[in-house]
Every structure is written in C-alpha cells, then in structure tokens.
Design a protein around this motif. Sequence first.
Motif, PDB file in Angstrom:
ATOM      1  N   ALA A  47      41.370  30.619  18.257  1.00 27.78           N
ATOM      2  CA  ALA A  47      42.150  30.947  17.071  1.00 27.78           C
ATOM      3  C   ALA A  47      41.656  32.267  16.495  1.00 27.78           C
ATOM      4  O   ALA A  47      40.762  32.904  17.043  1.00 27.78           O
ATOM      5  CB  ALA A  47      42.019  29.828  16.036  1.00 27.78           C
ATOM      6  N   ASN A  48      42.244  32.666  15.371  1.00 28.82           N
ATOM      7  CA  ASN A  48      41.865  33.914  14.719  1.00 28.82           C
ATOM      8  C   ASN A  48      40.609  33.765  13.887  1.00 28.82           C
ATOM      9  O   ASN A  48      40.013  34.753  13.487  1.00 28.82           O
ATOM     10  CB  ASN A  48      42.990  34.379  13.796  1.00 28.82           C
ATOM     11  N   ASN A  49      40.252  32.535  13.584  1.00 26.80           N
ATOM     12  CA  ASN A  49      39.084  32.322  12.735  1.00 26.80           C
ATOM     13  C   ASN A  49      38.118  31.418  13.489  1.00 26.80           C
ATOM     14  O   ASN A  49      38.469  30.803  14.485  1.00 26.80           O
ATOM     15  CB  ASN A  49      39.521  31.693  11.413  1.00 26.80           C
ATOM     16  N   GLN A  67      39.529  25.150  19.960  1.00 25.37           N
ATOM     17  CA  GLN A  67      40.730  25.899  20.315  1.00 25.37           C
ATOM     18  C   GLN A  67      40.497  27.351  19.945  1.00 25.37           C
ATOM     19  O   GLN A  67      39.765  27.660  19.011  1.00 25.37           O
ATOM     20  CB  GLN A  67      41.949  25.338  19.580  1.00 25.37           C
ATOM     21  N   ASN A 118      37.796  25.655  15.623  1.00 24.69           N
ATOM     22  CA  ASN A 118      38.279  26.970  16.016  1.00 24.69           C
ATOM     23  C   ASN A 118      37.147  27.860  16.512  1.00 24.69           C
ATOM     24  O   ASN A 118      36.062  27.882  15.945  1.00 24.69           O
ATOM     25  CB  ASN A 118      38.971  27.659  14.831  1.00 24.69           C
TER      26      ASN A 118
HETATM   27  C1  LIG Z   1      42.272  26.978  13.019  1.00 28.10           C
HETATM   28  O1  LIG Z   1      43.220  27.949  13.413  1.00 28.10           O
HETATM   29  C2  LIG Z   1      44.547  27.566  13.181  1.00 28.10           C
HETATM   30  C3  LIG Z   1      45.458  28.598  13.831  1.00 28.10           C
HETATM   31  O2  LIG Z   1      44.905  29.874  13.841  1.00 28.10           O
HETATM   32  C4  LIG Z   1      44.766  27.431  11.685  1.00 28.10           C
HETATM   33  O3  LIG Z   1      46.083  27.028  11.411  1.00 28.10           O
HETATM   34  C5  LIG Z   1      43.787  26.392  11.154  1.00 28.10           C
HETATM   35  O4  LIG Z   1      43.896  26.301   9.744  1.00 28.10           O
HETATM   36  C6  LIG Z   1      42.377  26.750  11.517  1.00 28.10           C
HETATM   37  N1  LIG Z   1      41.508  25.638  11.141  1.00 28.10           N
HETATM   38  C7  LIG Z   1      40.485  25.790  10.310  1.00 28.10           C
HETATM   39  C8  LIG Z   1      39.676  24.572  10.008  1.00 28.10           C
HETATM   40  O5  LIG Z   1      40.211  26.860   9.803  1.00 28.10           O
END
Ligand SMILES: *[C@@H]1O[C@H](CO)[C@@H](O)[C@H](O)[C@H]1NC(C)=O
Length: 300
Positions: A160-162, A158, A229
């Motif tokens: 995401a920011n990370n 997905q 992510n």
């Molecule tokens: C992936 O991204 C989501 C939303 O940005 C976050 O809530 C989630 O903790 C992240 N998962 C990991 C494994 O870092």
Amino acid sequence: MAGFTCSLLVLLQMGTAVGHAAAPVSLAKSYEDWWAYKESIQGIFVPGPAFWGLVNAAWNLCAVGKRQSPIDINTSQVVFDPFLPPLRLSLGSKTVSGTLCNTGRHVVFLPESQRAVNMSGGPLLYTHRLEEVRLHFGGEDGAGSEHLLNKHGSPSVQVANNSNPFLGRLLNRETTTRISFKGDSTFLQDLVLEQLFPDTFSFVTYQGSMTAPPCYETVTWIVIDQALNVTSMQMHSLRLLSQHRALHVFQSMSDNVRPVQPLFQRGLRGTLDYRRPGRRCTGARYRLQVDGPKPPKASG
Ligand SMILES: *[C@@H]1O[C@H](CO)[C@@H](O)[C@H](O)[C@H]1NC(C)=O
Ligand SMILES: *[C@@H]1O[C@H](CO)[C@@H](O)[C@H](O)[C@H]1NC(C)=O
Ligand SMILES: *[C@@H]1O[C@H](CO)[C@@H](O)[C@H](O)[C@H]1NC(C)=O
Ligand SMILES: *[C@@H]1O[C@H](CO)[C@@H](O)[C@H](O)[C@H]1NC(C)=O
C-alpha cells in the motif's frame, strides 16, 4: 498462582520478494544448519523442505508428522468459537528496544529484555514471553506467506501507500542497509509493539508445528486474518537482503517459505463466524488488550 512463561514467536509472513538468483553458497558448517528453502544451489545439494525430515533423524517430524505447519486455512472449515478471549499483551515498559538481525534465513527482531513483553489470551493457556519477531517474505508481491487463507497468499501484509508504523521502524533504508548480509545486526530503540497489530482483527487458531527444522509439533498458531500495510519500497529493501555473508555472492533471502502441509484431523477455531458473510470485527474482543504502561499513542 504463577503461570508458566513460555517463549512466543510472532511470525509475520509477508507477501513478497525477489526471484531467487542462483548463486554459490558456502556449505553449512554444521549438520544442524544443513537445510535450506531451495533444494540445490548451483549444483551443491542442500536439503530443501521435501528433504528436511529425511536427512537428519532428529528432524523426522518434518516428514512424518501429522500436525505440521504451515497450512492453507479454508475459512469454511473454521469453527466459530465465541468464547475465545481477546489477545492480551503485557508490557514492562512503554516501548521495546532490541536487535534487528539478518540470520541468513530470516529477518528477526530480538527484544532486548526477554521479560519485556508477555502475551496471553486467545487460545493460550499460559503467559508466553515474546522471543522474536520473524519475517518471511516472497520474491514477488502476492507470495511469501507461509500460511494461506483460502489458497491465497499472505493474509498478513498488503502493499500500500502507507506502512504499518512498527514495520516502518524495522524496514527503512537506514535499517535495512545495516543488515544487508548474513550476521549483520543493528540496534533499534523505542519501538511500540502494539502498533504492529491492526486496530481490530479476528484470528484463526490451530495446533501445529515449527515451520523449519526440527518441525516440533508444539506450536499453537494464532493467524490474524487482517493484512498490515507495507510499501513496495519496504518490500524492495527486504528483497535486497542477502542470505550470505559480505564478500560472498549475493542471493536474495526472499521466498524463505515452507510449502503448506496437510491438515489431517485437526480442527480450526476462529473468533469470526465466516459462514455468515458480512459479519464485522467490531467490539472489544476484536481489539488487542494491552496491560502495563500506556503507549504514547493509544492504539485504536
Ligand atoms: C492500508 O492501505 C489501504 C490502501 O492504501 C488503506 O485504505 C488502509 O486504510 C490502510 N490501512 C491502514 C491501517 O492504514
Ligand atoms: C512476564 O511473565 C513473567 C513470568 O510470569 C514475569 O516474571 C514478568 O514480570 C512478566 N512481564 C510482564 C511485562 O508482564
Ligand atoms: C473449503 O472447504 C469446502 C468444504 O470442505 C470445500 O467445498 C471448498 O472447496 C474448500 N475451499 C478451498 C478454497 O479449498
Ligand atoms: C498511492 O497513491 C497514488 C497517488 O496518491 C495513487 O495514484 C495510487 O493509486 C495509490 N496506490 C495505492 C496502492 O493506494
């Protein structure tokens, strides 16, 4: 008793990529290489997925096979198997090094020593060695996964920011610009493979096939139902990779995806009881088991 070592492909099927820009393509040099994910490219016919099984007798399973992959996994048809053991990774050293390549069809990471990583557990009867990590991805977010989960794209990543730390090592500006064109490769050192996996996850398993010619029906699929992510910048860098060699017209590699195939009589087994909503993946059986030298940072 020594177990067999078979090769294992870890396939990451990522939701993403660029609209396919039409561009001329050089005809495949050999018949063995004469297939594509898109039928025809600027008027030149190259067999796409619907034709793979028709143009080469050695690939006829692609057309007539009854155990083909990928599939759409309907979780209401997954049989909960409480006896499936956790997946197990056996590492020869703390980290793996290897080559990241643009094959013209996929981005692949090939570990330097094929003996470096073995995988077992889950539905696997033998120990398999890690052969490659292969990325499939789409031209847009939300597409690009070969396997679907309840008709939705990409169970595996997905935006995401990370970023997943392992994917972060593979996909950054520095590495992806070094594999812009088909045939390009770059050496990467000291990757921590277990960081590729989510902390806890459940999986669905079934008997299927390779998702590219010759479509041999020899694959035990283990589809992790948890997204990793990636950043939109990483997806953007992937979509900038070309299917063709340098000095040829640019055509994005994205949408390197075979459409889903019929399930027929096959059964799906899973480590989670999907018919009981609210069940969470907690406990040791939902964690990757790692043998061998401990990673610098323990996962989970
Ligand atoms: C992936 O991204 C989501 C939303 O940005 C976050 O809530 C989630 O903790 C992240 N998962 C990991 C494994 O870092
Ligand atoms: C992987 O399996 C092969 C064959 O069983 C074995 O020779 C090798 O040492 C194993 N490697 C690791 C890291 O466990
Ligand atoms: C999943 O399978 C069930 C039962 O076979 C069916 O009712 C449902 O429509 C299917 N869902 C999807 C998303 O295909
Ligand atoms: C990423 O972070 C920014 C600023 O912190 C926030 O506005 C945005 O909603 C976040 N996006 C996601 C997908 O979490």
